[in-house]
Scaffold this motif. Structure first.
Motif, PDB file in Angstrom:
ATOM      1  N   SER A  59     -22.543 -22.588  -9.342  1.00  0.00           N
ATOM      2  CA  SER A  59     -22.977 -21.496  -8.941  1.00  0.00           C
ATOM      3  C   SER A  59     -23.045 -20.974  -7.259  1.00  0.00           C
ATOM      4  CB  SER A  59     -25.168 -21.858  -7.391  1.00  0.00           C
ATOM      5  OG  SER A  59     -24.437 -23.374  -6.628  1.00  0.00           O
ATOM      6  N   GLN A  60     -21.238 -20.806  -7.460  1.00  0.00           N
ATOM      7  CA  GLN A  60     -20.433 -20.492  -6.448  1.00  0.00           C
ATOM      8  C   GLN A  60     -20.080 -19.222  -7.344  1.00  0.00           C
ATOM      9  OE1 GLN A  60     -17.855 -23.655  -4.890  1.00  0.00           O
ATOM     10  NE2 GLN A  60     -19.688 -24.877  -4.699  1.00  0.00           N
ATOM     11  N   VAL A  61     -19.796 -18.251  -5.725  1.00  0.00           N
ATOM     12  CA  VAL A  61     -18.485 -17.305  -6.730  1.00  0.00           C
ATOM     13  C   VAL A  61     -18.129 -17.623  -5.767  1.00  0.00           C
ATOM     14  CG1 VAL A  61     -19.969 -16.153  -8.051  1.00  0.00           C
ATOM     15  CG2 VAL A  61     -20.082 -15.757  -5.750  1.00  0.00           C
ATOM     16  N   LYS A  62     -17.173 -16.062  -5.631  1.00  0.00           N
ATOM     17  CA  LYS A  62     -15.298 -16.133  -5.045  1.00  0.00           C
ATOM     18  C   LYS A  62     -14.837 -14.609  -5.351  1.00  0.00           C
ATOM     19  CE  LYS A  62     -13.253 -20.814  -4.147  1.00  0.00           C
ATOM     20  NZ  LYS A  62     -12.228 -21.733  -4.353  1.00  0.00           N
ATOM     21  N   PHE A  63     -15.095 -14.207  -4.765  1.00  0.00           N
ATOM     22  CA  PHE A  63     -14.667 -12.430  -4.240  1.00  0.00           C
ATOM     23  C   PHE A  63     -13.391 -12.141  -3.113  1.00  0.00           C
ATOM     24  CE2 PHE A  63     -19.199 -13.186  -3.166  1.00  0.00           C
ATOM     25  CZ  PHE A  63     -19.008 -11.988  -2.216  1.00  0.00           C
ATOM     26  N   TRP A  64     -13.218 -10.569  -3.398  1.00  0.00           N
ATOM     27  CA  TRP A  64     -13.345 -10.283  -2.434  1.00  0.00           C
ATOM     28  C   TRP A  64     -14.201  -9.069  -2.060  1.00  0.00           C
ATOM     29  CZ3 TRP A  64      -9.177  -9.825   1.758  1.00  0.00           C
ATOM     30  CH2 TRP A  64      -8.460 -10.913   1.101  1.00  0.00           C
ATOM     31  N   GLN A  65     -14.466  -8.378  -1.372  1.00  0.00           N
ATOM     32  CA  GLN A  65     -15.429  -7.003  -0.033  1.00  0.00           C
ATOM     33  C   GLN A  65     -14.538  -6.728   0.272  1.00  0.00           C
ATOM     34  OE1 GLN A  65     -19.157  -9.054   1.006  1.00  0.00           O
ATOM     35  NE2 GLN A  65     -17.482  -9.303   3.660  1.00  0.00           N
ATOM     36  N   LYS A  66     -15.414  -5.697   0.733  1.00  0.00           N
ATOM     37  CA  LYS A  66     -14.747  -4.911   1.516  1.00  0.00           C
ATOM     38  C   LYS A  66     -15.777  -3.462   2.353  1.00  0.00           C
ATOM     39  CE  LYS A  66     -10.670  -1.168   1.914  1.00  0.00           C
ATOM     40  NZ  LYS A  66     -10.289  -0.216   0.539  1.00  0.00           N
ATOM     41  N   ILE A  67     -15.855  -3.867   3.465  1.00  0.00           N
ATOM     42  CA  ILE A  67     -16.681  -3.038   4.450  1.00  0.00           C
ATOM     43  C   ILE A  67     -15.886  -1.866   4.959  1.00  0.00           C
ATOM     44  CG2 ILE A  67     -18.940  -3.186   6.091  1.00  0.00           C
ATOM     45  CD1 ILE A  67     -19.538  -4.607   3.712  1.00  0.00           C
ATOM     46  N   VAL A  68     -16.703  -0.201   5.525  1.00  0.00           N
ATOM     47  CA  VAL A  68     -16.000   0.360   5.801  1.00  0.00           C
ATOM     48  C   VAL A  68     -16.201   0.794   6.196  1.00  0.00           C
ATOM     49  CG1 VAL A  68     -14.687   2.578   5.208  1.00  0.00           C
ATOM     50  CG2 VAL A  68     -14.459   0.550   3.858  1.00  0.00           C
ATOM     51  N   ALA A  69     -16.249   0.414   8.124  1.00  0.00           N
ATOM     52  CA  ALA A  69     -17.457   2.058   8.498  1.00  0.00           C
ATOM     53  C   ALA A  69     -16.564   3.083   9.315  1.00  0.00           C
ATOM     54  CB  ALA A  69     -17.188   0.857   9.486  1.00  0.00           C
ATOM     55  N   PRO A  70     -16.736   3.848   8.830  1.00  0.00           N
ATOM     56  CA  PRO A  70     -15.578   5.753   8.786  1.00  0.00           C
ATOM     57  C   PRO A  70     -15.810   5.767  10.301  1.00  0.00           C
ATOM     58  CG  PRO A  70     -17.560   6.482   6.837  1.00  0.00           C
ATOM     59  CD  PRO A  70     -17.413   4.637   7.361  1.00  0.00           C
ATOM     60  N   LEU A  71     -17.295   6.088  10.939  1.00  0.00           N
ATOM     61  CA  LEU A  71     -17.863   6.957  12.600  1.00  0.00           C
ATOM     62  C   LEU A  71     -16.502   5.572  12.662  1.00  0.00           C
ATOM     63  CD1 LEU A  71     -21.515   7.436  11.132  1.00  0.00           C
ATOM     64  CD2 LEU A  71     -19.033   9.397  11.442  1.00  0.00           C
ATOM     65  N   GLU A  72     -17.109   4.431  12.939  1.00  0.00           N
ATOM     66  CA  GLU A  72     -16.189   3.487  13.750  1.00  0.00           C
ATOM     67  C   GLU A  72     -14.581   3.131  14.111  1.00  0.00           C
ATOM     68  OE1 GLU A  72     -18.674   0.097  14.447  1.00  0.00           O
ATOM     69  OE2 GLU A  72     -20.643   1.429  13.657  1.00  0.00           O
ATOM     70  N   GLY A  73     -13.874   4.395  12.562  1.00  0.00           N
ATOM     71  CA  GLY A  73     -12.507   3.825  12.527  1.00  0.00           C
ATOM     72  C   GLY A  73     -11.692   2.857  12.361  1.00  0.00           C
ATOM     73  N   TYR A  74     -13.175   1.766  11.562  1.00  0.00           N
ATOM     74  CA  TYR A  74     -12.511   0.461  10.992  1.00  0.00           C
ATOM     75  C   TYR A  74     -12.749  -0.026  10.187  1.00  0.00           C
ATOM     76  CZ  TYR A  74     -16.916  -2.281  11.776  1.00  0.00           C
ATOM     77  OH  TYR A  74     -17.936  -2.422  12.026  1.00  0.00           O
ATOM     78  N   SER A  75     -12.251  -0.537   8.694  1.00  0.00           N
ATOM     79  CA  SER A  75     -12.699  -1.747   7.541  1.00  0.00           C
ATOM     80  C   SER A  75     -11.605  -3.167   7.439  1.00  0.00           C
ATOM     81  CB  SER A  75     -11.851  -0.712   6.514  1.00  0.00           C
ATOM     82  OG  SER A  75     -11.305  -1.132   6.157  1.00  0.00           O
ATOM     83  N   THR A  76     -12.871  -3.820   7.110  1.00  0.00           N
ATOM     84  CA  THR A  76     -12.823  -4.998   6.694  1.00  0.00           C
ATOM     85  C   THR A  76     -12.662  -5.399   5.233  1.00  0.00           C
ATOM     86  OG1 THR A  76     -12.980  -5.526   9.079  1.00  0.00           O
ATOM     87  CG2 THR A  76     -13.581  -7.444   7.445  1.00  0.00           C
ATOM     88  N   GLU A  77     -11.838  -6.211   4.865  1.00  0.00           N
ATOM     89  CA  GLU A  77     -11.192  -6.548   3.756  1.00  0.00           C
ATOM     90  C   GLU A  77     -11.809  -8.097   4.139  1.00  0.00           C
ATOM     91  OE1 GLU A  77      -7.795  -5.786   2.230  1.00  0.00           O
ATOM     92  OE2 GLU A  77      -8.731  -3.343   1.830  1.00  0.00           O
ATOM     93  N   SER A  78     -12.736  -8.937   3.139  1.00  0.00           N
ATOM     94  CA  SER A  78     -12.726 -10.412   3.119  1.00  0.00           C
ATOM     95  C   SER A  78     -12.811 -11.159   2.126  1.00  0.00           C
ATOM     96  CB  SER A  78     -14.397 -10.512   3.532  1.00  0.00           C
ATOM     97  OG  SER A  78     -14.805 -10.107   3.570  1.00  0.00           O
ATOM     98  N   TYR A  79     -12.508 -12.458   1.870  1.00  0.00           N
ATOM     99  CA  TYR A  79     -12.454 -13.006   0.394  1.00  0.00           C
ATOM    100  C   TYR A  79     -13.990 -13.907   1.257  1.00  0.00           C
ATOM    101  CZ  TYR A  79     -10.832 -15.542  -3.258  1.00  0.00           C
ATOM    102  OH  TYR A  79     -11.210 -16.421  -5.051  1.00  0.00           O
ATOM    103  N   VAL A  80     -14.666 -14.179   0.829  1.00  0.00           N
ATOM    104  CA  VAL A  80     -15.420 -14.563   0.629  1.00  0.00           C
ATOM    105  C   VAL A  80     -16.008 -16.287  -0.572  1.00  0.00           C
ATOM    106  CG1 VAL A  80     -18.090 -14.705   0.953  1.00  0.00           C
ATOM    107  CG2 VAL A  80     -16.560 -12.826   1.154  1.00  0.00           C
ATOM    108  N   LEU A  81     -16.716 -17.117   0.362  1.00  0.00           N
ATOM    109  CA  LEU A  81     -17.205 -18.057  -0.727  1.00  0.00           C
ATOM    110  C   LEU A  81     -18.327 -17.590  -0.607  1.00  0.00           C
ATOM    111  CD1 LEU A  81     -17.092 -20.758  -2.652  1.00  0.00           C
ATOM    112  CD2 LEU A  81     -16.911 -22.300  -0.588  1.00  0.00           C
ATOM    113  N   ALA A  82     -19.823 -18.254  -1.449  1.00  0.00           N
ATOM    114  CA  ALA A  82     -20.392 -17.683  -1.401  1.00  0.00           C
ATOM    115  C   ALA A  82     -21.806 -18.684  -2.434  1.00  0.00           C
ATOM    116  CB  ALA A  82     -21.141 -16.157  -1.708  1.00  0.00           C
ATOM    117  N   ASP A  83     -22.713 -19.408  -1.887  1.00  0.00           N
ATOM    118  CA  ASP A  83     -23.764 -19.940  -3.073  1.00  0.00           C
ATOM    119  C   ASP A  83     -24.521 -18.545  -3.408  1.00  0.00           C
ATOM    120  OD1 ASP A  83     -26.049 -21.546  -3.551  1.00  0.00           O
ATOM    121  OD2 ASP A  83     -24.596 -22.831  -3.625  1.00  0.00           O
TER     122      ASP A  83
END
Length: 132
Positions: A59-83
């Motif tokens: 039931s576990q997954v690992k993956f990369w995700q990206k959150i982009v906030a163009p109005l705030e001028g940043y982005s975050t890439e994160s490697y996640v472990l989720a159940d």
């Protein structure tokens, strides 16, 4: 140091199963093959899933995700472990980009969180779990 972004999830006392594989000695880099998963029309934030990074075990997954906030001028890439059975998740690596600055943090001390339904984070986890 770049400030870490909250991604529309709340902290929880719920934990990943005791057999969760949270010790990842070699966290891979993202492949850059990003798929747009959701967009918040109010603030312009977008969530992406790296199609080549999905790993799963029961039931576990690992993956990369990206959150982009163009109005705030940043982005975050994160490697996640989720159940997938509980919706709980943990960041195993965070890469924050603000302008030309990069902060790369292995095993950030953020603890286990709970993804809320219909949020940027929740949508990416739901996508990953449905494609394992």
């Amino acid at each position: 140091m770049a400030q870490r972004q909250q991604v529309s999830s709340s902290s929880t006392s719920e934990v990943l199963p005791s057999n969760a594989q949270t010790d990842v000695p070699n966290v891979p880099n993202p492949s850059g093959n990003w798929l747009l998963i959701s967009r918040n029309d109010d603030n312009g934030k977008q969530s992406y899933f790296d199609k080549n990074s999905l790993l799963y075990r029961e039931s576990q997954v690992k993956f990369w995700q990206k959150i982009v906030a163009p109005l705030e001028g940043y982005s975050t890439e994160s490697y996640v472990l989720a159940d997938c059975s509980s919706g709980s998740f943990k960041y195993l690596r965070l890469r924050n980009f603000e302008g030309n600055n990069l902060t790369d943090d292995f095993y950030p001390n953020k603890g286990i969180e709970q993804a809320s339904i219909n949020t940027l984070q929740g949508n990416v986890i739901q996508y990953a779990c449905s494609h394992r």
